[in-house]
Design an enzyme around this catalytic site. Structure first.
Site, PDB file in Angstrom:
ATOM      1  N   GLU A   1      -8.578  -2.852  -9.876  1.00 28.88           N
ATOM      2  CA  GLU A   1      -7.631  -2.686  -8.772  1.00 28.88           C
ATOM      3  C   GLU A   1      -6.697  -3.883  -8.694  1.00 28.88           C
ATOM      4  O   GLU A   1      -7.114  -5.019  -8.930  1.00 28.88           O
ATOM      5  CB  GLU A   1      -8.406  -2.573  -7.451  1.00 28.88           C
ATOM      6  CG  GLU A   1      -7.544  -2.457  -6.208  1.00 28.88           C
ATOM      7  CD  GLU A   1      -8.360  -2.413  -4.930  1.00 28.88           C
ATOM      8  OE1 GLU A   1      -7.795  -2.026  -3.894  1.00 28.88           O
ATOM      9  OE2 GLU A   1      -9.562  -2.760  -4.969  1.00 28.88           O
TER      10      GLU A   1
ATOM     11  N   GLN B   1      -6.271   4.675  -2.904  1.00 30.17           N
ATOM     12  CA  GLN B   1      -6.553   4.247  -1.539  1.00 30.17           C
ATOM     13  C   GLN B   1      -5.240   4.099  -0.776  1.00 30.17           C
ATOM     14  O   GLN B   1      -4.188   3.861  -1.371  1.00 30.17           O
ATOM     15  CB  GLN B   1      -7.329   2.933  -1.518  1.00 30.17           C
ATOM     16  CG  GLN B   1      -8.747   3.070  -2.053  1.00 30.17           C
ATOM     17  CD  GLN B   1      -9.508   1.768  -2.074  1.00 30.17           C
ATOM     18  OE1 GLN B   1      -8.946   0.705  -2.311  1.00 30.17           O
ATOM     19  NE2 GLN B   1     -10.810   1.830  -1.846  1.00 30.17           N
TER      20      GLN B   1
ATOM     21  N   GLU C   1      -8.609   3.395   3.508  1.00 30.95           N
ATOM     22  CA  GLU C   1      -9.080   2.012   3.638  1.00 30.95           C
ATOM     23  C   GLU C   1      -8.206   1.275   4.653  1.00 30.95           C
ATOM     24  O   GLU C   1      -7.368   0.457   4.299  1.00 30.95           O
ATOM     25  CB  GLU C   1      -9.067   1.311   2.279  1.00 30.95           C
ATOM     26  CG  GLU C   1      -9.848   0.003   2.296  1.00 30.95           C
ATOM     27  CD  GLU C   1      -9.794  -0.739   0.982  1.00 30.95           C
ATOM     28  OE1 GLU C   1     -10.778  -1.414   0.641  1.00 30.95           O
ATOM     29  OE2 GLU C   1      -8.760  -0.650   0.273  1.00 30.95           O
TER      30      GLU C   1
END
Length: 254
Positions: A147, A207, A243
């Site tokens: 990520e 996300q 998130e």
């Protein structure tokens, strides 16, 4: 419309961790994700989490590898020279949690830049660690992801642009690795989240959060209605992790 999973590390923070599963179910989610399921972060045992997932009939779709000594400033170990043994030592525990909780994919945090900028040395350490971890996870029936995180919220994070993360990913000697694309982080780094078609084949998980504030879509400036339409147009079939911290009542299911 994409499939949404509640990130229970950030959502429902007014409740103890183990009570957040019921809140996610109450809000209509069929799946959850979390940052770190380990007792040091959650105060809950592995058995308690498994029991609550079963009780609420929820699937956990993602959690992170062990990040190092978080309270001492670690933000992942994978790109940290001299800490390769520590990175490898903790992978077994991460695999144990993922298999016990039925989690199919694991996100690896790279860690922080040394001397304030990416380097060839850290690149080499990161690529070697990811190649090793991808092989170990594949043997365990699990998938690995990396990520990119914005350097406003997490100053000095090693991977902080999509292209940088993709370049690292392409050098890993494994097909068992993909990109976790966080639209909030990439927007904060100045990227256009509506320009992801070229990298979509490499994205394994997404996300979201809005900006400013890292709250739910619709509370800020990020064009999430268009983004969700784009995911449909690109036939994205993975999960979208929510998130964010809750500012208002979101309802994706009406």
């Amino acid at each position: 419309m994409p499939r949404f999973a509640a990130n229970i590390s950030l959502m429902y923070q007014d409740k103890p961790f183990i009570e957040r599963f019921a809140k996610a179910k109450q809000d209509g989610f069929q799946a959850v994700e979390c940052q770190f399921p380990y007792p040091e972060f959650t105060g809950a045992s592995l058995q308690d989490i498994r029991r609550e997932l079963d009780h609420q009939a929820l699937e956990m779709v993602l959690h992170n590898l062990w990040p190092g000594r978080w309270s001492e400033g670690d933000r992942g170990l994978a790109a940290m020279p001299g800490r390769q043994a520590e990175f490898k030592d903790h992978l077994g525990r991460t695999i144990e949690y993922a298999q016990a909780l039925g989690v199919p994919r694991l996100n690896c945090l790279a860690g922080l830049m040394q001397d304030g900028r990416p380097s060839a040395v850290q690149d080499e350490v990161l690529i070697d660690n990811l190649t090793w971890a991808a092989k170990e996870l594949q043997a365990a029936g699990l998938s690995l992801m990396i990520e990119a995180i914005n350097t406003h919220d997490m100053p000095g994070f090693y991977l902080h642009h999509s292209q940088q993360a993709i370049e690292i990913l392409m050098q890993v000697a494994s097909n068992n690795i993909s990109f976790q694309y966080d639209a909030y982080h990439m927007h904060r780094m100045g990227e256009d989240i509506l320009e992801i078609e070229a990298i979509m084949p490499l994205i394994g998980h997404i996300q979201i959060a809005d900006h400013p504030g890292r709250h739910e879509p619709g509370t800020g400036e990020i064009p999430y209605a268009a983004f969700f339409d784009l995911l449909d147009d690109l036939d994205y079939r993975g999960w979208v992790g929510c998130e964010y911290t809750i500012l208002e009542r979101a309802n994706f299911f009406s």
